[in-house]
Motif scaffolding. Structure first.
Motif, PDB file in Angstrom:
ATOM      1  N   ASN A  58       0.853  -1.198   0.000  1.00 17.63           N
ATOM      2  CA  ASN A  58       0.000   0.000   0.000  1.00 17.63           C
ATOM      3  C   ASN A  58       0.884   1.241   0.000  1.00 17.63           C
ATOM      4  O   ASN A  58       2.109   1.146   0.125  1.00 17.63           O
ATOM      5  CB  ASN A  58      -0.949  -0.004   1.212  1.00 17.63           C
ATOM      6  N   GLY A  59       0.247   2.402  -0.095  1.00 17.38           N
ATOM      7  CA  GLY A  59       0.988   3.651  -0.183  1.00 17.38           C
ATOM      8  C   GLY A  59       1.679   4.032   1.113  1.00 17.38           C
ATOM      9  O   GLY A  59       2.800   4.545   1.107  1.00 17.38           O
ATOM     10  N   LEU A  60       1.001   3.782   2.227  1.00 16.22           N
ATOM     11  CA  LEU A  60       1.615   4.101   3.524  1.00 16.22           C
ATOM     12  C   LEU A  60       2.909   3.311   3.703  1.00 16.22           C
ATOM     13  O   LEU A  60       3.935   3.855   4.108  1.00 16.22           O
ATOM     14  CB  LEU A  60       0.634   3.813   4.670  1.00 16.22           C
ATOM     15  N   LEU A  63       5.905   4.684   1.567  1.00 15.40           N
ATOM     16  CA  LEU A  63       6.602   5.829   2.173  1.00 15.40           C
ATOM     17  C   LEU A  63       7.403   5.391   3.397  1.00 15.40           C
ATOM     18  O   LEU A  63       8.563   5.774   3.574  1.00 15.40           O
ATOM     19  CB  LEU A  63       5.586   6.902   2.580  1.00 15.40           C
ATOM     20  N   TYR A  85      -3.075  14.369   3.552  1.00 14.85           N
ATOM     21  CA  TYR A  85      -3.724  13.190   4.076  1.00 14.85           C
ATOM     22  C   TYR A  85      -2.819  12.625   5.170  1.00 14.85           C
ATOM     23  O   TYR A  85      -1.597  12.678   5.051  1.00 14.85           O
ATOM     24  CB  TYR A  85      -3.931  12.166   2.960  1.00 14.85           C
ATOM     25  N   ALA A  87      -1.769   9.859   6.046  1.00 15.79           N
ATOM     26  CA  ALA A  87      -0.809   8.790   5.735  1.00 15.79           C
ATOM     27  C   ALA A  87       0.593   9.343   5.487  1.00 15.79           C
ATOM     28  O   ALA A  87       1.589   8.708   5.847  1.00 15.79           O
ATOM     29  CB  ALA A  87      -1.279   7.977   4.530  1.00 15.79           C
ATOM     30  N   SER A  88       0.678  10.530   4.867  1.00 16.11           N
ATOM     31  CA  SER A  88       2.006  11.115   4.608  1.00 16.11           C
ATOM     32  C   SER A  88       2.771  11.232   5.923  1.00 16.11           C
ATOM     33  O   SER A  88       3.957  10.909   6.000  1.00 16.11           O
ATOM     34  CB  SER A  88       1.884  12.511   3.991  1.00 16.11           C
ATOM     35  N   VAL A 130       4.288  16.489  -0.857  1.00 18.69           N
ATOM     36  CA  VAL A 130       3.104  15.713  -1.246  1.00 18.69           C
ATOM     37  C   VAL A 130       2.486  16.390  -2.467  1.00 18.69           C
ATOM     38  O   VAL A 130       2.110  17.564  -2.391  1.00 18.69           O
ATOM     39  CB  VAL A 130       2.079  15.657  -0.095  1.00 18.69           C
ATOM     40  N   ASP A 156       5.637  12.103  -1.993  1.00 17.57           N
ATOM     41  CA  ASP A 156       4.395  11.357  -1.793  1.00 17.57           C
ATOM     42  C   ASP A 156       3.589  11.579  -3.071  1.00 17.57           C
ATOM     43  O   ASP A 156       2.971  12.625  -3.266  1.00 17.57           O
ATOM     44  CB  ASP A 156       3.640  11.864  -0.566  1.00 17.57           C
ATOM     45  N   ALA A 158       1.125   9.656  -4.161  1.00 19.87           N
ATOM     46  CA  ALA A 158      -0.081   8.818  -4.095  1.00 19.87           C
ATOM     47  C   ALA A 158      -1.292   9.430  -4.797  1.00 19.87           C
ATOM     48  O   ALA A 158      -2.259   8.730  -5.084  1.00 19.87           O
ATOM     49  CB  ALA A 158      -0.430   8.520  -2.639  1.00 19.87           C
ATOM     50  N   GLN A 159      -1.248  10.757  -5.082  1.00 19.62           N
ATOM     51  CA  GLN A 159      -2.373  11.382  -5.780  1.00 19.62           C
ATOM     52  C   GLN A 159      -1.959  11.890  -7.152  1.00 19.62           C
ATOM     53  O   GLN A 159      -2.702  12.639  -7.777  1.00 19.62           O
ATOM     54  CB  GLN A 159      -2.933  12.542  -4.929  1.00 19.62           C
ATOM     55  N   SER A 180       0.522   4.966  -4.085  1.00 15.08           N
ATOM     56  CA  SER A 180      -0.609   4.148  -3.656  1.00 15.08           C
ATOM     57  C   SER A 180      -1.459   3.824  -4.870  1.00 15.08           C
ATOM     58  O   SER A 180      -1.635   4.672  -5.749  1.00 15.08           O
ATOM     59  CB  SER A 180      -1.463   4.926  -2.653  1.00 15.08           C
ATOM     60  N   TYR A 182      -4.524   2.479  -4.207  1.00 16.45           N
ATOM     61  CA  TYR A 182      -5.830   2.366  -3.554  1.00 16.45           C
ATOM     62  C   TYR A 182      -6.900   2.560  -4.639  1.00 16.45           C
ATOM     63  O   TYR A 182      -6.692   3.318  -5.577  1.00 16.45           O
ATOM     64  CB  TYR A 182      -5.891   3.460  -2.473  1.00 16.45           C
ATOM     65  N   LYS A 185      -7.578   5.939  -6.494  1.00 12.65           N
ATOM     66  CA  LYS A 185      -6.510   6.758  -7.080  1.00 12.65           C
ATOM     67  C   LYS A 185      -6.606   6.742  -8.602  1.00 12.65           C
ATOM     68  O   LYS A 185      -7.305   5.906  -9.177  1.00 12.65           O
ATOM     69  CB  LYS A 185      -5.138   6.236  -6.642  1.00 12.65           C
ATOM     70  N   ALA A 193      -2.759  -1.655  -2.725  1.00 16.00           N
ATOM     71  CA  ALA A 193      -1.531  -1.870  -3.489  1.00 16.00           C
ATOM     72  C   ALA A 193      -0.710  -0.594  -3.447  1.00 16.00           C
ATOM     73  O   ALA A 193      -1.262   0.498  -3.276  1.00 16.00           O
ATOM     74  CB  ALA A 193      -1.842  -2.246  -4.935  1.00 16.00           C
ATOM     75  N   TYR A 309      -9.065  17.659   3.250  1.00 17.77           N
ATOM     76  CA  TYR A 309      -9.575  16.766   4.291  1.00 17.77           C
ATOM     77  C   TYR A 309     -10.194  17.633   5.374  1.00 17.77           C
ATOM     78  O   TYR A 309      -9.765  18.766   5.542  1.00 17.77           O
ATOM     79  CB  TYR A 309      -8.446  15.892   4.824  1.00 17.77           C
TER      80      TYR A 309
HETATM   81  C1  LIG Z   1      -3.850   7.515  -0.543  1.00 15.74           C
HETATM   82  C2  LIG Z   1      -2.741   8.291   0.011  1.00 15.74           C
HETATM   83  C3  LIG Z   1      -1.723   7.699   0.773  1.00 15.74           C
HETATM   84  C4  LIG Z   1      -1.801   6.309   1.332  1.00 15.74           C
HETATM   85  O1  LIG Z   1      -2.014   5.298   0.459  1.00 15.74           O
HETATM   86  P1  LIG Z   1      -2.636   3.909   0.984  1.00 15.74           P
HETATM   87  O2  LIG Z   1      -2.427   3.005  -0.173  1.00 15.74           O
HETATM   88  O3  LIG Z   1      -4.072   4.153   1.281  1.00 15.74           O
HETATM   89  O4  LIG Z   1      -1.862   3.485   2.175  1.00 15.74           O
HETATM   90  C5  LIG Z   1      -0.634   8.468   1.146  1.00 15.74           C
HETATM   91  N1  LIG Z   1      -0.564   9.770   0.832  1.00 15.74           N
HETATM   92  C6  LIG Z   1      -1.531  10.377   0.125  1.00 15.74           C
HETATM   93  C7  LIG Z   1      -1.370  11.824  -0.205  1.00 15.74           C
HETATM   94  C8  LIG Z   1      -2.653   9.678  -0.291  1.00 15.74           C
HETATM   95  O5  LIG Z   1      -3.613  10.306  -0.964  1.00 15.74           O
END
Ligand SMILES: *Cc1c(COP(=O)(O)O)cnc(C)c1O
Length: 365
Positions: A58-60, A63, A85, A87-88, A130, A156, A158-159, A180, A182, A185, A193, A309
């Protein structure tokens, strides 16, 4: 009713390809770390323009594993945007490091490079920009500061699948990037993933070990690793969808242009329109001083929205030790942002209806 996001609709055009991918994995009899993961890693590295891609769970984790692999001294400081988010930031604390919050540029909602330098101390070891909402951070000044102060830069991303900064793809802009996949995304799996991209061969090899019990060779454990593997099924699905990512991003850009030119309500603050075709438009985030009223009004008109958020990470209970910090720009953004529907399944007519609705909102104050 226009839903904010209907993942079934997003995956519908790929249904046959996804079924074929799933069948192929089923019949292969090989479900963890095999050909599908390797194939996807190679194609995603190609897509980003990096030498390496390592699939993770996963994305978390992506990182977190990079920060762990760098083996920084305990309590080293990592500069993070104050509005992101959570998770960062979780990646930083899960790696035993300390987040140092930096305010965003209110116009782009991205970490403000002008404010990074003041946050650098003798303990700082990394910057974690990010690419929020799908737009790349202003990387040149960030990379310059990193070079000057000998800091790592971890994107980061992930987006920001497919987002471009000065001709280069996101994920290839710093020392490493966390991804990520997810389901929501721009490139989404049918489950969790993630991946790391990097040009650093040694880092890549460490991450390969860390995702698999710290082992590169069976029953030989070099590090105290995690179990954070991308599975064959998700990798096969991602490989089936990756060839369509660029076209889907183009569609997102078209819809973003439609919003950018159509929304005329003077109380609405639009996202920056200066690099529409470099932006991955993961989210179309506008600002309004009465965001909650606007949201309820759109809901009444059958338009789903979301908030990315509602609470900044430093104001979450999990990070109570930081809640007394004063980060007014981040606070204001979290109060004013509202995300409009933006995805490849959306029609021009739906976007026109959303634009019209916003333009009619509280016209007379
Ligand atoms: C979705 C997201 C993550 C985390 O990804 P996961 O796969 O849900 O763990 C991290 N940082 C940002 C900015 C995100 O949008």
């Amino acid at each position: 009713m226009i839903p904010f996001l209907d993942l079934g609709q997003i995956n519908k055009p790929h249904q046959e390809r996804i079924r074929q991918a799933a069948d192929r994995v089923m019949e292969s009899g090989w479900y963890i770390l095999g050909r599908e993961v390797e194939t996807f890693e190679n194609s995603f590295a190609d897509f980003c323009g990096t030498r390496h891609c390592i699939g993770v769970a996963n994305g978390l984790d992506a990182l977190t594993l990079v920060l762990k692999a760098w083996d920084l001294p305990d309590r080293s400081e990592v500069i993070v945007p104050a509005n992101t988010y959570i998770a960062s930031v979780l990646s930083v604390t899960l790696a035993g490091l300390k987040p140092v919050w930096v305010e965003p540029d209110p116009h782009t909602c991205l970490i403000d490079p002008a404010q990074i330098e003041a946050a650098i101390t003798s303990q700082t070891r990394a910057i974690l920009p990010v690419h929020l909402y799908g737009r790349c951070c202003n990387m040149d000044p960030i990379l310059e500061l990193a070079e000057q102060h000998q800091l790592y830069v971890l994107e980061d991303a992930a987006q920001a699948h497919g987002a471009i900064y000065k001709g280069k793809r996101s994920g290839n802009l710093g020392h490493a990037a966390g991804w990520s996949f997810y389901p929501s995304k721009n490139l989404g799996a049918l489950g969790d993933a993630g991946a790391v991209t990097t040009n650093d061969a040694e880092l890549a090899s460490r991450i390969r070990a860390l995702r698999n019990y710290g082992s590169l060779q069976r029953y030989v454990n070099e590090y105290v690793g995690n179990n954070s593997r991308l599975d064959e099924l998700q990798a096969a699905i991602l490989s089936a969808k990756l060839p369509f990512l660029s076209a889907e991003n183009k569609r997102r850009q078209m819809l973003a242009r439609q919003y950018l030119t159509g929304i005329k309500n003077p109380a609405v603050l639009l996202p920056p329109a200066d690099q529409v075709s470099d932006d991955a438009w993961h989210l179309f985030v506008i600002r309004h001083p009465h965001r909650d009223r606007l949201r309820a009004y759109l809901q009444e008109r059958g338009i789903g929205t979301d908030i990315h958020y509602p609470v900044p990470p430093y104001k979450q209970k999990a990070y109570a030790q930081y809640s007394h910090y004063a980060l007014p720009i981040a606070d204001q953004l979290h109060h004013e942002v509202i995300s409009l529907p933006l995805n490849p399944a959306l029609t021009d007519e739906e976007v026109s209806y959303i634009i019209d609705s916003i333009n009619r909102f509280e016209k007379n104050g």
